[in-house]
Design an enzyme around this catalytic site. Structure first.
Site, PDB file in Angstrom:
ATOM      1  N   GLU A   1      31.859  28.815  52.224  1.00  0.00           N
ATOM      2  CA  GLU A   1      31.956  30.292  51.970  1.00  0.00           C
ATOM      3  C   GLU A   1      30.716  31.074  52.728  1.00  0.00           C
ATOM      4  O   GLU A   1      29.867  31.032  52.252  1.00  0.00           O
ATOM      5  CB  GLU A   1      31.713  30.319  50.502  1.00  0.00           C
ATOM      6  CG  GLU A   1      32.693  29.444  49.426  1.00  0.00           C
ATOM      7  CD  GLU A   1      33.045  30.154  48.163  1.00  0.00           C
ATOM      8  OE1 GLU A   1      33.964  30.468  47.901  1.00  0.00           O
ATOM      9  OE2 GLU A   1      31.846  30.482  47.627  1.00  0.00           O
TER      10      GLU A   1
ATOM     11  N   SER B   1      37.057  36.000  50.397  1.00  0.00           N
ATOM     12  CA  SER B   1      37.979  37.030  50.506  1.00  0.00           C
ATOM     13  C   SER B   1      39.558  36.383  50.794  1.00  0.00           C
ATOM     14  O   SER B   1      40.294  36.972  51.442  1.00  0.00           O
ATOM     15  CB  SER B   1      37.953  37.921  51.416  1.00  0.00           C
ATOM     16  OG  SER B   1      36.677  38.684  51.096  1.00  0.00           O
TER      17      SER B   1
ATOM     18  N   HIS C   1      26.762  28.030  44.645  1.00  0.00           N
ATOM     19  CA  HIS C   1      27.660  29.063  44.900  1.00  0.00           C
ATOM     20  C   HIS C   1      26.363  30.010  45.509  1.00  0.00           C
ATOM     21  O   HIS C   1      25.471  30.107  45.202  1.00  0.00           O
ATOM     22  CB  HIS C   1      28.387  29.631  43.796  1.00  0.00           C
ATOM     23  CG  HIS C   1      29.342  30.782  44.275  1.00  0.00           C
ATOM     24  ND1 HIS C   1      28.725  32.108  44.576  1.00  0.00           N
ATOM     25  CD2 HIS C   1      30.786  30.908  44.361  1.00  0.00           C
ATOM     26  CE1 HIS C   1      29.733  32.892  44.844  1.00  0.00           C
ATOM     27  NE2 HIS C   1      30.947  32.115  44.990  1.00  0.00           N
TER      28      HIS C   1
ATOM     29  N   GLU D   1      26.062  33.182  45.174  1.00  0.00           N
ATOM     30  CA  GLU D   1      25.383  33.987  44.288  1.00  0.00           C
ATOM     31  C   GLU D   1      24.421  33.368  43.271  1.00  0.00           C
ATOM     32  O   GLU D   1      23.409  34.032  43.133  1.00  0.00           O
ATOM     33  CB  GLU D   1      26.635  34.625  43.219  1.00  0.00           C
ATOM     34  CG  GLU D   1      27.630  35.616  44.250  1.00  0.00           C
ATOM     35  CD  GLU D   1      28.988  35.520  43.765  1.00  0.00           C
ATOM     36  OE1 GLU D   1      29.276  35.204  42.715  1.00  0.00           O
ATOM     37  OE2 GLU D   1      29.850  36.168  44.381  1.00  0.00           O
TER      38      GLU D   1
ATOM     39  N   ASN E   1      37.710  30.696  40.915  1.00  0.00           N
ATOM     40  CA  ASN E   1      36.406  31.217  40.310  1.00  0.00           C
ATOM     41  C   ASN E   1      36.216  32.377  39.655  1.00  0.00           C
ATOM     42  O   ASN E   1      36.311  33.359  40.428  1.00  0.00           O
ATOM     43  CB  ASN E   1      35.399  31.008  41.606  1.00  0.00           C
ATOM     44  CG  ASN E   1      33.942  31.376  41.048  1.00  0.00           C
ATOM     45  OD1 ASN E   1      33.404  31.409  39.945  1.00  0.00           O
ATOM     46  ND2 ASN E   1      32.743  31.518  42.042  1.00  0.00           N
ATOM     47  N   TRP E   2      36.247  32.262  38.462  1.00  0.00           N
ATOM     48  CA  TRP E   2      36.412  33.520  37.748  1.00  0.00           C
ATOM     49  C   TRP E   2      34.969  34.369  37.680  1.00  0.00           C
ATOM     50  O   TRP E   2      35.007  35.689  37.360  1.00  0.00           O
ATOM     51  CB  TRP E   2      36.754  33.587  36.321  1.00  0.00           C
ATOM     52  CG  TRP E   2      38.442  33.466  36.333  1.00  0.00           C
ATOM     53  CD1 TRP E   2      39.231  33.300  37.221  1.00  0.00           C
ATOM     54  CD2 TRP E   2      39.102  33.806  35.017  1.00  0.00           C
ATOM     55  NE1 TRP E   2      40.560  33.208  36.918  1.00  0.00           N
ATOM     56  CE2 TRP E   2      40.366  33.358  35.359  1.00  0.00           C
ATOM     57  CE3 TRP E   2      38.979  33.860  33.440  1.00  0.00           C
ATOM     58  CZ2 TRP E   2      41.491  33.748  34.490  1.00  0.00           C
ATOM     59  CZ3 TRP E   2      39.967  33.863  32.620  1.00  0.00           C
ATOM     60  CH2 TRP E   2      41.265  33.932  33.149  1.00  0.00           C
ATOM     61  N   LYS E   3      33.857  33.815  38.030  1.00  0.00           N
ATOM     62  CA  LYS E   3      32.423  34.347  37.868  1.00  0.00           C
ATOM     63  C   LYS E   3      32.255  34.987  36.807  1.00  0.00           C
ATOM     64  O   LYS E   3      32.946  34.295  35.564  1.00  0.00           O
ATOM     65  CB  LYS E   3      32.451  35.359  39.028  1.00  0.00           C
ATOM     66  CG  LYS E   3      33.006  34.795  40.566  1.00  0.00           C
ATOM     67  CD  LYS E   3      32.347  35.697  41.815  1.00  0.00           C
ATOM     68  CE  LYS E   3      33.100  34.909  42.770  1.00  0.00           C
ATOM     69  NZ  LYS E   3      32.587  35.751  44.200  1.00  0.00           N
TER      70      LYS E   3
ATOM     71  N   GLY F   1      33.716  38.536  48.594  1.00  0.00           N
ATOM     72  CA  GLY F   1      33.999  39.487  47.652  1.00  0.00           C
ATOM     73  C   GLY F   1      34.030  40.877  48.560  1.00  0.00           C
ATOM     74  O   GLY F   1      33.794  42.014  48.133  1.00  0.00           O
TER      75      GLY F   1
ATOM     76  N   GLY G   1      37.833  33.849  44.523  1.00  0.00           N
ATOM     77  CA  GLY G   1      37.183  34.567  43.514  1.00  0.00           C
ATOM     78  C   GLY G   1      38.108  35.741  42.934  1.00  0.00           C
ATOM     79  O   GLY G   1      39.014  35.322  41.971  1.00  0.00           O
ATOM     80  N   GLY G   2      37.845  37.009  43.575  1.00  0.00           N
ATOM     81  CA  GLY G   2      38.600  37.997  42.831  1.00  0.00           C
ATOM     82  C   GLY G   2      40.254  37.863  42.974  1.00  0.00           C
ATOM     83  O   GLY G   2      40.890  38.193  41.732  1.00  0.00           O
TER      84      GLY G   2
HETATM   85  P1  PGA Z   1      36.151  36.196  46.814  1.00  0.00           P
HETATM   86  O1  PGA Z   1      34.895  35.156  46.337  1.00  0.00           O
HETATM   87  O2  PGA Z   1      37.385  35.416  46.869  1.00  0.00           O
HETATM   88  O3  PGA Z   1      36.033  37.218  45.755  1.00  0.00           O
HETATM   89  O4  PGA Z   1      35.699  36.499  48.031  1.00  0.00           O
HETATM   90  C1  PGA Z   1      35.101  33.746  46.974  1.00  0.00           C
HETATM   91  C2  PGA Z   1      33.850  33.128  45.795  1.00  0.00           C
HETATM   92  O5  PGA Z   1      32.998  33.256  45.853  1.00  0.00           O
HETATM   93  O6  PGA Z   1      34.007  31.876  45.668  1.00  0.00           O
END
Ligand code: PGA
Length: 247
Positions: A163, A202, A93, A95, A9-11, A169, A223-224
């Site tokens: 999640e 993470s 998600h 977010e 997930n590149w957000k 993050g 994500g990251g």
């Molecule tokens: P993260 O994000 O790996 O940067 O913690 C995961 C996600 O939000 O899907």
């Protein structure tokens, strides 16, 4: 057996120049034994689909509207995402639940729309830190699952991502026992036991192998660590190793 999935997930990260990371990933993993998916921002979907043509890396989106079309300025429908070449869409998600007030009922409506457009819905859920501290984790994720999954959900068109909000993050992850507890619990609640259950929050090369060794973990939503081909590639390799061990 459930085929494992490494989803990135590149957000809200990524410009045209970053497509090089996607192509580097595909070059490094020309024949993965697990499913590999990248979900860039909507602006990059078409170009990433083109860049990854004839590679096994699939392209998905990060959200969709529940309607097929209409007066919804700034929104994108599932049919539009499919038309752009996406095959998956992340929904609910944390977010989006936090930033846009999305409810589980809205997530279910979006998932219905995704299914109608032929997209696989990756439905996210997870507890906040306060909910975990209050001992509510299993109750919270059970209720989110019940309300976020539409009638149409099956193993072909739906993936669940657990999640924990506090692990996204932050560099913090639940213990392996805590992940196993939630995944075992969710598996028992699924309308179709073959629906894949991803862990997210993470995940990085250093912890991927341990997380993927958990029985009911079918992959990760990353994500990251999905922004760089080297990191995400290491996670793909860890998932392939786990699948080899399991098979
Ligand atoms: P993260 O994000 O790996 O940067 O913690 C995961 C996600 O939000 O899907």
């Amino acid at each position: 057996m459930r085929r494992k999935l490494a989803a990135g997930n590149w957000k809200m990260h990524g410009l045209a120049a970053d497509l090089a990371e996607a192509t580097a990933l595909a070059r490094a993993h020309p024949a993965p034994t697990v499913d590999v998916l990248l979900c860039p921002p909507a602006t990059l979907i078409c170009r990433m689909v083109g860049a990854l043509a004839r590679t096994p890396v699939a392209v998905g989106a990060q959200d969709c509207h529940a309607s097929v079309s209409g007066a919804h300025t700034g929104d994108i429908s599932a049919a539009m995402l499919a038309d752009a070449g996406a095959c998956h869409v992340i929904l609910g998600h944390s977010e989006r639940r936090a930033d846009h007030g999305e409810t589980s009922a809205q997530v279910a409506a979006k998932a219905t729309a995704a299914h109608a457009a032929g997209l696989v819905a990756i439905v996210c859920l997870g507890e906040t830190e306060a909910q975990r501290d209050a001992g509510q984790t299993l109750a919270v994720v059970s209720e989110q699952l019940r309300q976020s999954l539409p009638e149409s959900a099956d193993a072909e068109n739906t993936v669940i991502a657990y999640e924990p909000v506090w692990a996204i993050g932050t560099g913090r992850t639940p213990t392996l026992e805590q992940i196993a507890e939630v995944h075992d619990h969710l598996r028992g609640l699924l309308p179709d036991p073959a629906i894949r259950l991803l862990y997210g929050g993470s995940v990085k090369p250093a912890n991927a192998a341990d997380i993927f060794a958990i029985a009911n973990v079918d992959g990760a939503l990353v994500g990251g660590a999905a922004l760089k081909a080297a990191d995400f590639g290491a996670i793909v390799a860890a998932l392939e190793a786990a699948e080899g061990g399991a098979g």
